[in-house]
Design an enzyme around this catalytic site. Structure first.
Site, mmCIF file in Angstrom:
data_model
loop_
_atom_site.group_PDB
_atom_site.id
_atom_site.type_symbol
_atom_site.label_atom_id
_atom_site.label_comp_id
_atom_site.label_asym_id
_atom_site.label_seq_id
_atom_site.Cartn_x
_atom_site.Cartn_y
_atom_site.Cartn_z
ATOM 1 C CG ASP A 69 -0.218 -0.441 2.465
ATOM 2 O OD1 ASP A 69 0.964 -0.068 2.637
ATOM 3 O OD2 ASP A 69 -0.821 -1.166 3.275
ATOM 4 C CG ASP A 71 1.373 4.200 4.519
ATOM 5 O OD1 ASP A 71 0.180 3.970 4.259
ATOM 6 O OD2 ASP A 71 2.104 3.417 5.144
ATOM 7 C CG ASP A 152 10.723 0.669 11.862
ATOM 8 O OD1 ASP A 152 10.854 1.311 10.803
ATOM 9 O OD2 ASP A 152 9.919 -0.268 12.013
HETATM 10 P P1 ATP Z 1 4.746 -3.313 5.103
HETATM 11 O O1 ATP Z 1 5.085 -3.404 3.670
HETATM 12 O O2 ATP Z 1 4.911 -4.596 5.804
HETATM 13 O O3 ATP Z 1 3.442 -2.613 5.394
HETATM 14 P P2 ATP Z 1 5.856 -0.896 6.157
HETATM 15 O O4 ATP Z 1 7.272 -0.423 6.229
HETATM 16 O O5 ATP Z 1 4.910 -0.098 5.332
HETATM 17 O O6 ATP Z 1 5.902 -2.398 5.721
HETATM 18 P P3 ATP Z 1 4.070 -0.389 8.345
HETATM 19 O O7 ATP Z 1 3.859 -1.190 9.568
HETATM 20 O O8 ATP Z 1 2.966 -0.269 7.365
HETATM 21 O O9 ATP Z 1 5.359 -1.007 7.644
HETATM 22 O O10 ATP Z 1 4.540 1.052 8.819
HETATM 23 C C1 ATP Z 1 4.739 2.120 7.927
HETATM 24 C C2 ATP Z 1 5.966 2.929 8.331
HETATM 25 O O11 ATP Z 1 5.788 3.484 9.629
HETATM 26 C C3 ATP Z 1 7.241 2.112 8.432
HETATM 27 O O12 ATP Z 1 7.891 2.032 7.181
HETATM 28 C C4 ATP Z 1 8.051 2.873 9.449
HETATM 29 O O13 ATP Z 1 8.691 3.970 8.852
HETATM 30 C C5 ATP Z 1 6.988 3.429 10.385
HETATM 31 N N1 ATP Z 1 6.768 2.543 11.546
HETATM 32 C C6 ATP Z 1 5.796 1.625 11.696
HETATM 33 N N2 ATP Z 1 5.870 1.013 12.875
HETATM 34 C C7 ATP Z 1 6.900 1.569 13.537
HETATM 35 C C8 ATP Z 1 7.472 1.389 14.835
HETATM 36 N N3 ATP Z 1 6.998 0.475 15.657
HETATM 37 N N4 ATP Z 1 8.515 2.172 15.167
HETATM 38 C C9 ATP Z 1 9.000 3.103 14.308
HETATM 39 N N5 ATP Z 1 8.518 3.312 13.090
HETATM 40 C C10 ATP Z 1 7.478 2.568 12.694
HETATM 41 MG MG MG Z 2 2.732 -0.465 5.193
#
Ligand code: ATP
Ligand code: MG
Length: 455
Positions: A69, A71, A152
């Site tokens: 997705d 963001d 993170d």
């Molecule tokens: P995925 O493809 O699995 O959704 P993602 O990187 O988009 O991976 P998300 O959980 O959707 O992961 O979170 C979006 C963003 O928010 C991450 O890329 C990160 O920058 C930030 N983020 C999410 N959770 C945390 C956390 N626990 N601590 C710090 N930053 C976080």
């Molecule tokens: Mg995500």
């Protein structure tokens, strides 16, 4: 002077500003971004704000993977974002984000956040951070630089400007992506303490991206793993399901194990990984789920839970029978007992219980291959899930291959063929089974057919 002060306080050099990468180096073209995300960033920009695609989507595009997705991060406040769009909804109370809709597509828009509010006195500090360093509050707006610092991993802190086709990289994520390194931003131990779930995220991303975890990032995990016990069980459940249904569960579970993160959080995983028979079954279940997800078919949390708890429930079923319960009551009670016990550690929603129980109770019905029962079973709304579960059991050495083959053929056959396949019911065998159960020798295996109807 200020820089030196910041360095003293934070123990590291403040970033001098982002490294701005052009299309030539990163290769992400604006057409690779979803049209809804493009519309969202454009509208925000036209309204005078900054807006970037951020997080997992930029990382995945950079790695040549298809993002799950998109963001968007912006300097507009949630209220301001909402005013820009006709179809937008404020979500969350404490920390608000905005959902912007284009048709059925949805973009999550987040305002830049700072890591933690400035701490002025001790009382304030104790409200923001727990004794062990866990962040209790994380909801203050900030600059893009601050927003990047609270993310993170370096590869998760990349910002893509679709208009200029630029990537803004605050923490060396571009280089890390090239080297396939998962590196925590800031001091790893501090960041894991702030939010222990980041340890699970490290295992998940390492598995999904086929990255290795930077040694400095990895080092504190073994010691801090017990902090996961402090995470609300519902959040743990969400995080575990992300890992198990990511399409990379096999590697993910290996990674959890390598980091010593499987203890405690998922006692079922703990037990499974210590027993060869369970391990083989789990391996088949994860392998099957990964293949399904990667082929674009969904995988359900209920099915995964049914797999994870199967052995546990069966042991309970057996024990209940040994205590003299009828096979049916033994099964009913065992299903409730094992679900309730697990729910204490991993709060999974009750809405999954019905499906899990149906998948389990169908297993013994597959044994019944005479009369009208196989036909009734074919019409059962969970037949497919139950059959898939049977296949996994077969591959995991937990059910005879002959049984699964029979059901595969039975489904494909026409009516006359099906009738010819039916086994003659053998009353002698049935009464022998009953006698054995009555004398307390029943082993409660699914082979001992129990027909259970669940509402
Ligand atoms: P995925 O493809 O699995 O959704 P993602 O990187 O988009 O991976 P998300 O959980 O959707 O992961 O979170 C979006 C963003 O928010 C991450 O890329 C990160 O920058 C930030 N983020 C999410 N959770 C945390 C956390 N626990 N601590 C710090 N930053 C976080
Ligand atoms: Mg995500």
């Amino acid at each position: 002077m200020i820089r030196r002060f910041i360095k003293k306080v934070f123990g590291r050099k403040p970033p001098a500003g982002p490294r701005i990468l052009t299309l030539e180096s990163h290769g992400i073209r604006r057409e690779q971004v979803s049209s809804c995300a493009l519309k969202t960033t454009r509208a925000l920009r036209e309204a005078g704000f900054t807006a970037f695609v951020v997080g997992g989507a930029v990382r995945d595009l950079l790695l040549g993977k298809e993002p799950k997705d998109f963001d968007v991060a912006t300097d507009a406040t949630p209220e301001e974002v909402k005013r820009v769009f006709r179809r937008a909804r404020l979500i969350g109370r404490r920390f608000q984000i905005v959902h912007v809709y284009c048709g059925s597509d949805l973009i999550e828009v987040t305002t830049y956040r700072a890591a933690a509010p400035p701490v002025e006195d001790e009382e304030e500090a104790s409200r923001v951070t727990a004794e062990d360093g866990m962040l209790l509050r994380d909801n203050v707006f900030g600059s893009q630089e601050e927003d990047a610092a609270r993310r993170d991993f370096s590869v998760n802190a990349l910002y893509y400007d679709p208009e200029k086709e630029e990537v803004w990289d605050w923490h060396g994520g571009f280089e890390d992506a090239r080297k396939k390194v998962l590196r925590m931003i800031g001091d790893p131990a501090t960041r894991f303490r702030e939010d222990p779930v980041r340890m699970l995220r490290a295992a998940r991303f390492a598995a999904k991206l086929e990255f290795h975890i930077d040694p400095a990032t990895r080092a504190p995990i073994a010691e801090l793993a017990p902090m996961l016990a402090r995470i609300p069980t519902s959040r743990l459940f969400d995080e575990m399901m992300k890992l198990l249904l990511s399409g990379h569960a096999e590697r993910g579970v290996k990674q959890l194990r390598a980091e010593g993160l499987h203890h405690g959080i998922l006692p079922m995983l703990d037990a499974i990984l210590d027993d060869p028979a369970r391990q083989r079954f789990l391996h088949e279940a994860l392998h099957d789920t990964d293949a399904r997800v990667r082929a674009g078919h969904g995988a359900s949390p209920a099915f995964m839970l049914a797999c994870l708890l199967w052995f546990d429930m069966r042991a309970e079923w057996r024990a209940n029978e040994d205590e003299g319960l009828s096979p049916q009551s033994a099964l009913y009670e065992a299903m409730d007992q094992s679900l309730e016990r697990q729910r204490k550690v991993l709060a999974f929603p009750r809405r999954f219980d019905g499906t899990i129980k149906e998948i389990w109770s169908l297993q013994s019905r597959f044994e019944q291959r005479s009369g009208a029962r196989p036909f009734r079973l074919l019409d059962h709304p969970r037949f497919r899930a139950g059959y898939d579960f049977l296949l996994i059991r077969t591959r995991g050495g937990d059910a005879p291959a002959e049984l699964a083959d029979w059901w595969t053929r039975f489904q494909e056959a026409d009516d006359p063929e099906r009738k010819s396949m039916l086994l003659s019911s053998s009353p002698g065998q049935a009464s022998k089974r009953k006698r054995r159960r009555r004398s307390g020798q029943g082993n409660g295996k699914p082979g001992d057919a129990v027909e259970v109807k669940l509402g």
